[in-house]
Design an enzyme around this catalytic site. Structure first.
Site, PDB file in Angstrom:
ATOM      1  N   LYS A  39      13.561 -39.026 -53.228  1.00 53.60           N
ATOM      2  CA  LYS A  39      12.000 -38.640 -52.750  1.00 53.60           C
ATOM      3  C   LYS A  39      12.039 -39.493 -51.424  1.00 53.60           C
ATOM      4  O   LYS A  39      12.574 -40.693 -51.336  1.00 53.60           O
ATOM      5  CB  LYS A  39      11.101 -39.109 -53.601  1.00 53.60           C
ATOM      6  N   CYS A  52      21.565   5.271 -70.078  1.00 56.75           N
ATOM      7  CA  CYS A  52      20.640   4.491 -70.538  1.00 56.75           C
ATOM      8  C   CYS A  52      20.675   4.410 -72.161  1.00 56.75           C
ATOM      9  O   CYS A  52      20.608   5.441 -72.782  1.00 56.75           O
ATOM     10  CB  CYS A  52      19.263   4.448 -69.854  1.00 56.75           C
ATOM     11  N   SER A  89       6.835 -28.887 -59.320  1.00 62.03           N
ATOM     12  CA  SER A  89       8.170 -28.882 -59.748  1.00 62.03           C
ATOM     13  C   SER A  89       8.950 -29.003 -58.576  1.00 62.03           C
ATOM     14  O   SER A  89       8.552 -29.338 -57.419  1.00 62.03           O
ATOM     15  CB  SER A  89       8.600 -27.666 -60.532  1.00 62.03           C
ATOM     16  N   ASP A 114      -6.405 -16.206 -96.233  1.00 58.36           N
ATOM     17  CA  ASP A 114      -7.110 -15.609 -95.060  1.00 58.36           C
ATOM     18  C   ASP A 114      -8.193 -14.683 -95.591  1.00 58.36           C
ATOM     19  O   ASP A 114      -9.215 -14.573 -94.959  1.00 58.36           O
ATOM     20  CB  ASP A 114      -6.188 -14.666 -94.389  1.00 58.36           C
ATOM     21  N   LYS A 155      16.598 -38.053 -63.372  1.00 50.43           N
ATOM     22  CA  LYS A 155      15.625 -37.196 -63.677  1.00 50.43           C
ATOM     23  C   LYS A 155      15.736 -37.152 -65.318  1.00 50.43           C
ATOM     24  O   LYS A 155      16.671 -36.739 -65.884  1.00 50.43           O
ATOM     25  CB  LYS A 155      15.920 -35.587 -62.977  1.00 50.43           C
ATOM     26  N   CYS A 173      18.538   2.482 -64.912  1.00 50.04           N
ATOM     27  CA  CYS A 173      18.284   3.753 -65.667  1.00 50.04           C
ATOM     28  C   CYS A 173      16.919   4.412 -64.839  1.00 50.04           C
ATOM     29  O   CYS A 173      16.231   3.915 -64.179  1.00 50.04           O
ATOM     30  CB  CYS A 173      17.282   3.098 -66.910  1.00 50.04           C
ATOM     31  N   GLU A 180       7.081 -38.964 -67.266  1.00 56.32           N
ATOM     32  CA  GLU A 180       7.788 -38.227 -68.256  1.00 56.32           C
ATOM     33  C   GLU A 180       7.688 -38.798 -69.507  1.00 56.32           C
ATOM     34  O   GLU A 180       8.161 -40.053 -69.563  1.00 56.32           O
ATOM     35  CB  GLU A 180       9.253 -38.423 -67.642  1.00 56.32           C
ATOM     36  N   TYR A 226     -11.069 -16.585 -96.768  1.00 58.72           N
ATOM     37  CA  TYR A 226     -11.785 -17.261 -95.660  1.00 58.72           C
ATOM     38  C   TYR A 226     -12.789 -16.156 -94.905  1.00 58.72           C
ATOM     39  O   TYR A 226     -13.821 -16.331 -94.395  1.00 58.72           O
ATOM     40  CB  TYR A 226     -10.662 -17.531 -94.736  1.00 58.72           C
TER      41      TYR A 226
HETATM   42  S1  IVH Z   1       8.843 -35.828 -59.380  1.00 60.46           S
HETATM   43  C1  IVH Z   1       5.998 -33.522 -57.052  1.00 60.46           C
HETATM   44  N1  IVH Z   1      10.563 -37.655 -60.641  1.00 60.46           N
HETATM   45  O1  IVH Z   1      11.286 -32.860 -63.532  1.00 60.46           O
HETATM   46  C2  IVH Z   1       7.502 -33.911 -57.646  1.00 60.46           C
HETATM   47  N2  IVH Z   1       9.972 -35.511 -61.628  1.00 60.46           N
HETATM   48  O2  IVH Z   1      11.372 -30.284 -62.024  1.00 60.46           O
HETATM   49  C3  IVH Z   1       6.847 -34.401 -58.889  1.00 60.46           C
HETATM   50  N3  IVH Z   1      11.090 -34.951 -63.838  1.00 60.46           N
HETATM   51  O3  IVH Z   1       8.006 -31.464 -63.714  1.00 60.46           O
HETATM   52  C4  IVH Z   1       7.899 -34.720 -59.900  1.00 60.46           C
HETATM   53  N4  IVH Z   1      12.118 -36.980 -63.986  1.00 60.46           N
HETATM   54  O4  IVH Z   1       8.732 -33.014 -65.510  1.00 60.46           O
HETATM   55  C5  IVH Z   1       9.717 -36.299 -60.874  1.00 60.46           C
HETATM   56  N5  IVH Z   1      12.079 -38.992 -61.796  1.00 60.46           N
HETATM   57  C6  IVH Z   1      11.390 -37.928 -61.809  1.00 60.46           C
HETATM   58  C7  IVH Z   1      11.476 -36.946 -62.767  1.00 60.46           C
HETATM   59  C8  IVH Z   1      10.784 -35.664 -62.836  1.00 60.46           C
HETATM   60  C9  IVH Z   1      11.808 -35.732 -64.480  1.00 60.46           C
HETATM   61  C10 IVH Z   1      10.585 -33.642 -64.313  1.00 60.46           C
HETATM   62  C11 IVH Z   1       9.044 -33.533 -64.394  1.00 60.46           C
HETATM   63  C12 IVH Z   1       8.854 -32.477 -63.187  1.00 60.46           C
HETATM   64  C13 IVH Z   1      10.199 -31.853 -63.049  1.00 60.46           C
HETATM   65  C14 IVH Z   1      10.265 -31.099 -61.748  1.00 60.46           C
END
Ligand code: IVH
Length: 706
Positions: free
Chosen positions: A306, A424, A96, A47, A132, A448, A190, A50
């Site tokens: 879904k 504390c 999520s 470092d 999932k 605290c 994924e 550099y």
């Molecule tokens: S649908 C708007 N389908 O779970 C919703 N997510 O907790 C889009 N994930 O960030 C997500 N398998 O990384 C969906 N079959 C699946 C999934 C999935 C894994 C993960 C994904 C997401 C997270 C949400």
């Protein structure tokens, strides 16, 4: 005539021609070191050496400003990838999922969907159900059928550009299969590593003395986020497509139709996906998948349901970061037993004392656990846990492991009861008080009373300030903040931004774990954060009850820092009108306002905020992009609506950029009144606010929406 070796000549003695040659040499040499450092993770100079090169470059430029090169290393400092990957802003946020654990919560989810959409009893709601996958989500952008960008999810709004890396995955087509590719197509899914590949990779890593990964998800993430895409290519990663971002035109009208289309275009889709038309069918699917969990070669942590119809998905929209049309039905948490060696007390940002069990290390679901939360003193009492006890612990997803119970048969004679401290553990040894609840009872949380004098609270505040959803400064995490705090270099947030000029004295580069390059990167990252979005800033202040969603609502409601700051100061000073205005914002209630009043009521906090804002440029809140006639208007719904539920009407108004308020004031633009509207309608008339019927509201909404 050959040029003499200029590299040895002191800067003051250089002729202009020598200086020019030197700058050229230094640009090339520093550039080469940068590449080795950033892209190959393999620097070849110390470092210090550099840094000497960079200093020489700067000194020469100082003497001969006219000679500064376009590719000078001094110009590229800001652009230096202090974050190693370029950031990519997602066109459509990557959200999520909400979680369900019990079967009953799945039934509630389905009911919520039905209620929101006002489905008649005989109308079937169809859902897709799929595993999932426990990997990391990625978005892939195709333009006219060609893969142009791959990005990680990041914080949902902004991810990292991993285009070169995703191109190496066999499951990701570089071109969409078939003719007539849509103009824009963003496929999401994924990236994962199979369990067998994960074990084999760790075996190889161990043999080579390299990093061992904790679980397949970490190894997938580590493998994808490689600066050298050749390393990604050597790691066996898979990809399942399950979702999308921008898509034009839309190729299907259902979730299942979209998945089939992905398959036809060359993507891998999860073969276990099914379509269910009843809660029972969904639960059966969940149990079947859970039974197969161990025999699948990839990690899953639940199933996802879904709503199949995309027009319904659109109507359902989102709450905060989760879609209303989907939910994750998680599998039960993984459990293990181990011994409690000790109990430590951690002091949180708000002074809450949390007992933490220090455990004999144990592996739960592939991760080594050494700490588990005991929540509070009541919980220790309820569990009856003693030091030396064998306990059951559980770990679910990313949450902190918990102690579930004591295995009494295994209690040794020497097991010692634990006495919750009355002071504390901070050097002040301030008294600890039990919070009283609204009903006047003693609450479970011990706090605290040291507030700003308590170093634990201060450092926790700082940790919150730099956390991912707040300032998110690369290279400044909990470890560094703790060090800076202990050394008294940073005792309040504003001092983060004055670190660089103070570094001449601090000499961070001489600390263990730091070097010239990492310090420079840190300062670059800090500098980049001098501009910050209003909602992040409000969240970063760490006021109690002001989480991310609330911060966003406040940012949207006030639009700019000066407007919000002034309102806070007025509320703290007891101004009832400003208080009522804030109360009028959707999602903001008394608890939040009381907390804001308390925070800005403290002189100490006002000082912290002032010194901090002097260092920053706080960007105005982004107005929701909308050309709708109701964008920016404040709307109150009252009475019963007939075409849609109140929730749906509210969600729709917000989507179009309107603010939905709970009560009528002079700031209200429209009151939408259905049958049975009462006092709000009266007040609207008194104030001369426009009153609309439900039909008139729809007419208005349609204007400009075409
Ligand atoms: S649908 C708007 N389908 O779970 C919703 N997510 O907790 C889009 N994930 O960030 C997500 N398998 O990384 C969906 N079959 C699946 C999934 C999935 C894994 C993960 C994904 C997401 C997270 C949400």
């Amino acid at each position: 005539m050959s040029m003499p070796d200029a590299s040895k000549i002191p800067v003051v003695d250089l002729t202009e021609a020598q200086a020019k040659a030197e700058l050229e040499r230094l640009a090339a040499e520093i550039g080469a070191h940068d590449r080795r450092y950033y892209q190959e993770d393999a620097p070849t100079v110390s470092d210090a050496a550099y840094d000497a090169l960079r200093r020489r470059n700067e000194e020469i430029e100082g003497r001969f400003p006219a000679l500064v090169r376009a590719d000078s290393p001094s110009r590229s400092v800001g652009a230096q990838p202090s974050q190693k990957f370029a950031k990519v802003r997602h066109t459509v946020p990557m959200l999520s999922l909400g979680n369900a654990f019990a079967d009953a919560e799945v039934a509630e989810f389905v009911e919520r969907v039905r209620r929101f959409l006002r489905l008649p009893a005989d109308e079937r709601a169809v859902f897709t159900a799929e595993p999932k996958i426990d990997g990391l989500s990625c978005t892939l952008r195709y333009e006219n059928g060609r893969l142009v960008r791959g990005a990680t999810r990041g914080d949902g709004t902004e991810g990292e550009d991993v285009t070169a890396n995703v191109r190496t995955l066999a499951d990701i087509p570089k071109e969409l299969r078939g003719k007539n590719a849509p103009e824009i197509c963003e496929v999401r899914g994924e990236v994962y590593m199979t369990k067998s590949a994960f074990l084999a990779l760790n075996e190889r890593q161990r043999a080579a003395g390299k990093q061992i990964f904790a679980n397949p998800r970490n190894s997938a993430a580590g493998s994808l986020r490689q600066l050298d895409a050749a390393i990604t290519a050597s790691r066996p990663l898979g990809f399942f497509a399950y979702s999308w971002g921008e898509m034009s035109p839309m190729p299907a009208q259902t979730q299942s139709g979209m998945i089939k289309w992905f398959a036809a275009r060359g993507f891998k889709i999860n073969p276990l996906m099914q379509v269910c038309d009843s809660i029972d069918a969904m639960l059966v699917f969940h149990h079947e998948i859970e039974a197969q969990r161990g025999s699948l070669d990839y990690d899953i942590d639940g199933v996802v349901y879904k709503v199949d119809r995309l027009d319904w998905q659109e109507r359902l929209g989102f709450v905060s970061r989760n879609p209303r049309w989907a939910i994750a039905h998680k599998f039960p948490a993984e459990k293990a037993t181990t011994v409690v060696k000790d109990i430590d007390i951690q002091v949180g940002r708000t002074g809450a004392l949390t007992p933490v069990a220090k455990l004999e290390p144990v592996t739960v679901g592939g991760v080594v656990v050494q700490n588990a939360t005991l929540h509070n003193a009541d919980e220790i009492e309820r569990l009856g846990v003693r030091l030396g006890d064998t306990v059951t612990i559980q770990r679910a997803g990313d949450v902190i492991p918990q102690v579930l119970g004591v295995i009494m048969e295994k209690r040794p004679k020497s097991a010692k009861p634990y006495k919750f401290p009355s002071r504390c553990p901070c050097p002040l040894h301030t008294a600890v008080v039990r919070e009283t609840t609204a009903s006047g009872e003693e609450g479970a949380v011990a706090r605290c009373t040291g507030e700003f004098a308590c170093p634990h609270q201060k450092v926790e505040h700082l940790k919150h300030f730099v956390s991912r959803r707040a300032f998110d400064i690369e290279g400044l995490g909990e470890k560094q903040i703790t060090l800076f705090f202990e050394q008294e270099w940073v005792t309040e947030p504003a001092q983060i931004f004055t670190l660089e000029p103070r570094n001449a004295r601090i000499k961070l580069q001489e600390q263990e774990g730091f070097g010239e390059v990492s310090v420079r990167n840190l300062f670059n990252a800090i500098r980049a954060r001098r501009e910050i979005a209003l909602e992040r800033f409000i969240y970063a202040l760490g006021m109690r009850h002001v989480g991310e969603t609330t911060a966003r609502a406040l940012a949207r409601g006030y639009g700019s820092w000066p407007a919000f700051h002034e309102a806070c100061l007025r509320i703290a000073a007891g101004d009832a009108e400003t208080r009522a205005e804030m109360d009028n914002l959707d999602q903001i209630g008394e608890t939040v306002i009381d907390s804001i009043a308390a925070y800005f009521g403290e002189k100490h906090n006002r000082g912290i905020v002032e010194r901090l804002t002097a260092q920053l440029k706080i960007l105005d809140a982004e107005k929701p992009a909308s050309d709708s006639a109701v964008a920016g208007k404040t709307v109150v719904f009252t009475g019963s609506l007939e075409k849609m539920t109140r929730d749906e009407a509210k969600a729709m108004a917000e989507r179009l950029g309107a603010k939905v308020a709970g009560s009528v004031s002079q700031k209200t633009d429209y009151v939408v009144a259905g049958p049975g509207a009462g006092s709000k309608l009266g007040k609207a008339k008194d104030l001369g606010v426009a009153v609309l019927s439900e039909d008139e509201w729809f007419d208005l909404v349609r204007q400009g929406a075409s």
